[in-house]
Design a protein around this motif. Sequence first.
Motif, mmCIF file in Angstrom:
data_model
loop_
_atom_site.group_PDB
_atom_site.id
_atom_site.type_symbol
_atom_site.label_atom_id
_atom_site.label_comp_id
_atom_site.label_asym_id
_atom_site.label_seq_id
_atom_site.Cartn_x
_atom_site.Cartn_y
_atom_site.Cartn_z
ATOM 1 N N PHE A 24 0.819 -1.218 0.000
ATOM 2 C CA PHE A 24 0.000 0.000 0.000
ATOM 3 C C PHE A 24 0.852 1.267 0.000
ATOM 4 O O PHE A 24 0.532 2.239 0.686
ATOM 5 N N ASP A 25 1.941 1.254 -0.758
ATOM 6 C CA ASP A 25 2.790 2.446 -0.780
ATOM 7 C C ASP A 25 2.095 3.544 -1.588
ATOM 8 O O ASP A 25 1.803 3.363 -2.765
ATOM 9 N N HIS A 28 -2.810 4.756 -3.033
ATOM 10 C CA HIS A 28 -3.407 5.381 -4.220
ATOM 11 C C HIS A 28 -4.875 4.967 -4.388
ATOM 12 O O HIS A 28 -5.397 4.159 -3.593
ATOM 13 N N LEU A 34 -9.972 -0.667 -2.932
ATOM 14 C CA LEU A 34 -9.928 -1.985 -2.293
ATOM 15 C C LEU A 34 -10.300 -1.893 -0.802
ATOM 16 O O LEU A 34 -11.083 -2.704 -0.287
ATOM 17 N N VAL A 116 -8.407 -8.838 -2.008
ATOM 18 C CA VAL A 116 -7.132 -8.516 -2.677
ATOM 19 C C VAL A 116 -7.338 -8.268 -4.168
ATOM 20 O O VAL A 116 -8.393 -8.569 -4.719
ATOM 21 N N ARG A 118 -6.164 -9.087 -8.182
ATOM 22 C CA ARG A 118 -5.965 -10.391 -8.849
ATOM 23 C C ARG A 118 -4.520 -10.872 -8.814
ATOM 24 O O ARG A 118 -4.231 -12.057 -8.875
ATOM 25 N N PHE A 120 -2.366 -10.587 -6.369
ATOM 26 C CA PHE A 120 -1.816 -10.735 -5.023
ATOM 27 C C PHE A 120 -1.025 -12.039 -4.893
ATOM 28 O O PHE A 120 -1.496 -13.107 -5.262
ATOM 29 N N VAL A 142 -10.779 -7.996 -6.144
ATOM 30 C CA VAL A 142 -11.219 -6.695 -6.641
ATOM 31 C C VAL A 142 -10.655 -6.460 -8.045
ATOM 32 O O VAL A 142 -9.483 -6.749 -8.298
ATOM 33 N N GLU A 143 -11.508 -5.987 -8.911
ATOM 34 C CA GLU A 143 -11.070 -5.721 -10.286
ATOM 35 C C GLU A 143 -10.012 -4.615 -10.324
ATOM 36 O O GLU A 143 -10.028 -3.708 -9.490
ATOM 37 N N LEU A 145 -8.212 -1.309 -10.941
ATOM 38 C CA LEU A 145 -8.631 0.079 -11.153
ATOM 39 C C LEU A 145 -7.680 0.669 -12.202
ATOM 40 O O LEU A 145 -6.464 0.660 -12.016
ATOM 41 N N VAL A 152 -3.585 1.502 -12.162
ATOM 42 C CA VAL A 152 -3.027 2.434 -11.175
ATOM 43 C C VAL A 152 -2.110 1.635 -10.253
ATOM 44 O O VAL A 152 -2.522 0.622 -9.702
ATOM 45 N N THR A 154 1.752 1.849 -7.666
ATOM 46 C CA THR A 154 2.824 2.634 -7.053
ATOM 47 C C THR A 154 3.911 2.915 -8.088
ATOM 48 O O THR A 154 4.415 4.041 -8.183
ATOM 49 N N THR A 155 4.225 1.906 -8.874
ATOM 50 C CA THR A 155 5.271 2.035 -9.897
ATOM 51 C C THR A 155 4.913 3.127 -10.909
ATOM 52 O O THR A 155 5.764 3.942 -11.271
HETATM 53 N N1 LIG Z 1 -5.080 -0.572 -9.521
HETATM 54 C C1 LIG Z 1 -5.437 -1.547 -8.698
HETATM 55 N N2 LIG Z 1 -6.663 -2.109 -8.821
HETATM 56 C C2 LIG Z 1 -7.031 -3.098 -7.988
HETATM 57 N N3 LIG Z 1 -6.266 -3.603 -7.016
HETATM 58 C C3 LIG Z 1 -5.040 -3.095 -6.861
HETATM 59 C C4 LIG Z 1 -4.568 -2.031 -7.686
HETATM 60 N N4 LIG Z 1 -3.316 -1.715 -7.281
HETATM 61 C C5 LIG Z 1 -3.026 -2.552 -6.268
HETATM 62 N N5 LIG Z 1 -4.042 -3.385 -6.011
HETATM 63 C C6 LIG Z 1 -4.088 -4.425 -4.964
HETATM 64 O O1 LIG Z 1 -3.801 -3.803 -3.719
HETATM 65 C C7 LIG Z 1 -3.123 -4.738 -2.872
HETATM 66 C C8 LIG Z 1 -1.834 -4.128 -2.390
HETATM 67 O O2 LIG Z 1 -1.011 -3.859 -3.511
HETATM 68 P P1 LIG Z 1 0.521 -3.515 -3.362
HETATM 69 O O3 LIG Z 1 0.688 -2.226 -2.685
HETATM 70 O O4 LIG Z 1 1.240 -4.655 -2.725
HETATM 71 O O5 LIG Z 1 0.963 -3.374 -4.895
HETATM 72 P P2 LIG Z 1 0.703 -2.255 -6.036
HETATM 73 O O6 LIG Z 1 -0.118 -1.121 -5.617
HETATM 74 O O7 LIG Z 1 0.291 -3.025 -7.257
HETATM 75 O O8 LIG Z 1 2.128 -1.640 -6.218
HETATM 76 P P3 LIG Z 1 3.328 -1.901 -7.211
HETATM 77 O O9 LIG Z 1 3.183 -0.907 -8.284
HETATM 78 O O10 LIG Z 1 4.501 -1.615 -6.332
HETATM 79 O O11 LIG Z 1 3.219 -3.294 -7.693
HETATM 80 C C9 LIG Z 1 -2.921 -6.007 -3.697
HETATM 81 O O12 LIG Z 1 -3.971 -6.905 -3.384
HETATM 82 C C10 LIG Z 1 -3.031 -5.503 -5.114
HETATM 83 O O13 LIG Z 1 -3.455 -6.524 -5.996
#
Ligand SMILES: Nc1ncnc2c1ncn2[C@@H]1O[C@H](COP(=O)(O)OP(=O)(O)OP(=O)(O)O)[C@@H](O)[C@H]1O
Length: 297
Positions: A24-25, A28, A34, A116, A118, A120, A142-143, A145, A152, A154-155
């Motif tokens: 959850f960095d 966003h 979620l 979570v 997909r 995860f 969760v689908e 976003l 969307v 963190t990267t």
């Molecule tokens: N855009 C998104 N839509 C739905 N679920 C998300 C989205 N981004 C992250 N998640 C979910 O949120 C949870 C936490 O995600 P996490 O912070 O570990 O990775 P991330 O946001 O995808 O970051 P990174 O870009 O570093 O991979 C996980 O279950 C991930 O699948």
Amino acid sequence: MKTIHTTYESIKNNEPITLTIGNFDGLHIGHQNLIEKVKKFSDTKSAVMTFFPHPMSVITNKELPILMDISDKERALKMMHVDIFMVVEFTKAFSKLEKLEFIEWLKSLQVKRIVVGRDFKFGHKGSGSVDDLKQHFEVLVVEDLLYKDTRVSTTYIKLLLEQGDMKLARKLLNKSYSIHGEVIHGDKVGKMIGYPTANIDYKNHFLPKIGVYAVIVEIGDKTYLGCANLGHNPTINYSTTRRLEVFIMDYDGNLYEKEITVSFEYYLRDEIKYDKVEAMLEQIKKDVEQTYNLLKK
Ligand SMILES: Nc1ncnc2c1ncn2[C@@H]1O[C@H](COP(=O)(O)OP(=O)(O)OP(=O)(O)O)[C@@H](O)[C@H]1O
Ligand SMILES: Cc1cc2nc3c(=O)[nH]c(=O)nc-3n(C[C@H](O)[C@H](O)[C@H](O)COP(=O)(O)O)c2cc1C
């Protein structure tokens, strides 16, 4: 909200929870969406589990630049009215738990339901997936976003910050990107040239594009407009490491050792190496005026 700082061996929870797990960095809008789903279930408490230090930094033995530290996440989750925030110490031993061991560990925490995305993954080398969880828990996947076809993440937000796209980063974070840190001693040149700056110890906060920004500065419960320079100060006292310095408008007080927060609102321009300090001062005057015009209410 109850925050639990714990190790995986000593963690305890006695109330049935709907849980989401991740880094959850940045918290966003994908994460926020979620977490809203987690909160919808009235038969359980809502719980968010994250890890400290960041798993990637433990696995690679390298410090990882982060958008948010644990205190930032705690503040944001509190505002979202999450019931329980679990911060589990991430160690090499914890990273080696096999997927079934990880599942057994979750079972001991009264987890009724897991929410979570997909993709995860959990357990040693990410061997556990959503399908594995489904054999043991009720799972809500969760689908994704998306923003204009891009998931969307963190990267992606880090990429936007590197490009100085503060506007889109703000949209995906649901707030301006900010860095907080203690004010440390600089070279005291700023004061001499008429623009005293607070130098911020940004630790391992992710740094956006090098350049000059219109910022909002929080000092205690007050906010000020400011103009920040993030870079190497090529004109006076070149610094090999990047520095984050802020000229704060209408503030004169001692900030050393105080904690301040800088929110990056607009990217104004690149950092320039001037031949003459006077030319730089003329430009800084314009930067300050532009900041005032952009941010005044
Ligand atoms: N855009 C998104 N839509 C739905 N679920 C998300 C989205 N981004 C992250 N998640 C979910 O949120 C949870 C936490 O995600 P996490 O912070 O570990 O990775 P991330 O946001 O995808 O970051 P990174 O870009 O570093 O991979 C996980 O279950 C991930 O699948
Ligand atoms: C709004 C603003 C813009 C700045 N722009 C530049 C720049 O373009 N090039 C540069 O070399 N330094 C720039 N600086 C950095 C100054 O050179 C720096 O603040 C000064 O060297 C003081 O450093 P000190 O805090 O270590 O005393 C800028 C500073 C501010 C506040």
